[in-house]
Design an enzyme around this catalytic site. Structure first.
Site, PDB file in Angstrom:
ATOM      1  N   HIS A   1     -13.388  -0.399  11.453  1.00  0.00           N
ATOM      2  CA  HIS A   1     -12.336  -1.389  11.735  1.00  0.00           C
ATOM      3  C   HIS A   1     -12.894  -2.802  11.628  1.00  0.00           C
ATOM      4  CE1 HIS A   1      -8.519  -2.329  14.207  1.00  0.00           C
ATOM      5  NE2 HIS A   1      -9.094  -3.501  13.998  1.00  0.00           N
TER       6      HIS A   1
ATOM      7  N   HIS B   1      -2.607  -0.707  14.097  1.00  0.00           N
ATOM      8  CA  HIS B   1      -3.007  -1.382  15.333  1.00  0.00           C
ATOM      9  C   HIS B   1      -1.970  -1.070  16.419  1.00  0.00           C
ATOM     10  CE1 HIS B   1      -5.708  -3.677  12.813  1.00  0.00           C
ATOM     11  NE2 HIS B   1      -6.129  -4.426  13.823  1.00  0.00           N
TER      12      HIS B   1
ATOM     13  N   GLU C   1      -3.336  -2.515  22.015  1.00  0.00           N
ATOM     14  CA  GLU C   1      -4.269  -3.637  22.211  1.00  0.00           C
ATOM     15  C   GLU C   1      -3.506  -4.626  23.099  1.00  0.00           C
ATOM     16  OE1 GLU C   1      -4.997  -5.941  18.686  1.00  0.00           O
ATOM     17  OE2 GLU C   1      -6.731  -6.988  19.511  1.00  0.00           O
TER      18      GLU C   1
ATOM     19  N   ASP D   1     -14.218  -5.535  14.404  1.00  0.00           N
ATOM     20  CA  ASP D   1     -12.934  -6.236  14.230  1.00  0.00           C
ATOM     21  C   ASP D   1     -13.042  -7.525  13.400  1.00  0.00           C
ATOM     22  OD1 ASP D   1     -10.196  -6.320  14.493  1.00  0.00           O
ATOM     23  OD2 ASP D   1     -10.169  -6.904  16.605  1.00  0.00           O
TER      24      ASP D   1
HETATM   25 ZN   LIG Z   1      -8.079  -5.400  14.031  1.00  0.00          ZN
END
Ligand SMILES: [Zn+2]
Length: 333
Positions: A15, A199, A202, A280
């Protein structure tokens, strides 16, 4: 390079957003190439300047805007993969966004030309250095661009299959639209043989992960850490064999959790959920794949053998053909 030492534990990363992977040294070079001044967003020591989420997005956009030609994307891909290799990372999956590069006047073909060139250069270098690396690309739609734009991305990607593009995903602003709204785009990608991730969990709570599992053909969830708030969801993740792409330093930098000690990665593992570690948008969070592994290892006191289980799970969940996967797993063993 840049060849890691014999002691370095092997890592894999699932990721990472390609523009978010741009190291400040490279960005300074690209800014100079295009005659742009980024002093307001970069310190002299090369770190990025931002303080809150809105500010982070602004900084991110300014940095991303200097990466605007196929040559820039080639340099970025090569630079990042060699940095990862130096930290023992031998497999990387990047997120690519055709909608993002379209704003800069680049087509999807231009983007693939750039990143493929960068990958081939890094791969050649890694073979010469005796630490061969692999990389693949996940094309993403942007949630805030809406479901129709997502269908166009899926159609463009599947109309011209590329051997390095093995996945389809979704990033962008989680507050807009539902996961379900993107089911048609994901169906196009999935039917064409691309593996899928999105995604969720989060900034959105557990329900966002449930929505993704209910409506999208995903085998992985980007982040998904807030699943920890719902025991039934944890059971479901286990039963459906879903892998979470966990990015601890990103979650901490963006304020989801105050510190690694309070981050739910270990709780997710204790609940039997498959977890992996990624970075990320690493330089924005003063991180890297090596630092993610190192910090978690210091936090837990785990051995390198235990830490390598993250790498094993990453390879098992990687969007890659079985033969390449088996080869990478053999190197881990
Ligand atoms: Zn991400």
């Amino acid at each position: 390079m840049m060849k890691p030492t014999g002691q370095t534990l092997l890592k894999a990363e699932l990721h990472v957003h390609i523009e978010g992977a741009a190291h400040p040294e490279l960005v300074a070079r690209l800014a100079a190439r295009h005659g742009k001044n980024l002093d307001a967003f970069m310190r002299k020591d090369g770190s990025y300047i931002w303080s809150d989420f809105t500010n982070f997005l602004e900084c991110y956009d300014q940095v991303a805007d200097v990466i605007c030609t196929p040559e820039d994307y080639a340099d970025l891909t090569e630079d990042y993969l060699l940095r990862n290799a130096a930290e023992g990372c031998f497999y990387t999956e990047f997120f690519l966004s055709p909608d993002h590069v379209a704003r800069l006047g680049m087509s999807y073909d231009n983007l693939m030309e750039g990143v493929s060139e960068g990958y081939q250069r890094a791969r050649t270098r890694s073979l010469a250095d005796g630490f061969p690396i692999e990389a693949r690309f996940i094309v993403t739609c942007l949630r805030h661009m809406g479901p129709e734009a997502a269908i166009k991305v899926a159609e463009r990607v599947t109309a011209k299959p590329h051997p390095l593009v093995t996945g389809f995903g979704m990033g962008g602003d989680e507050r807009l639209f539902s996961q379900q709204a993107f089911a048609p785009a994901f169906a196009i990608a999935h039917q064409a043989g691309l593996q899928c991730t999105t995604h969720a969990g989060e900034f959105g709570g557990p329900q966002s992960v449930i929505d993704a599992l209910d409506h999208l053909p995903v085998t992985r969830i980007g982040h998904g850490v807030r699943s920890v708030e719902d025991p039934d969801l944890l059971k479901r993740l286990r039963n459906e064999d879903i892998t979470l792409e966990v990015c601890p330093q990103s979650n901490i930098a963006l304020g989801l959790y105050p510190s690694l000690a309070e981050h739910p990665l270990e709780s997710l593992m204790q609940a039997g959920v498959k977890t992996t570690i990624s970075s990320d948008d690493p330089p924005f969070f003063a991180s890297s794949i090596g630092r993610e592994y190192d910090l978690f290892q210091s936090q837990t006191g785990w051995s390198s053998q235990e830490m390598e289980q993250f790498t094993r799970r990453s390879l098992e969940a990687a969007f890659i053909d079985d033969e390449t996967r088996a080869g990478l797993l053999r190197r881990l063993a």
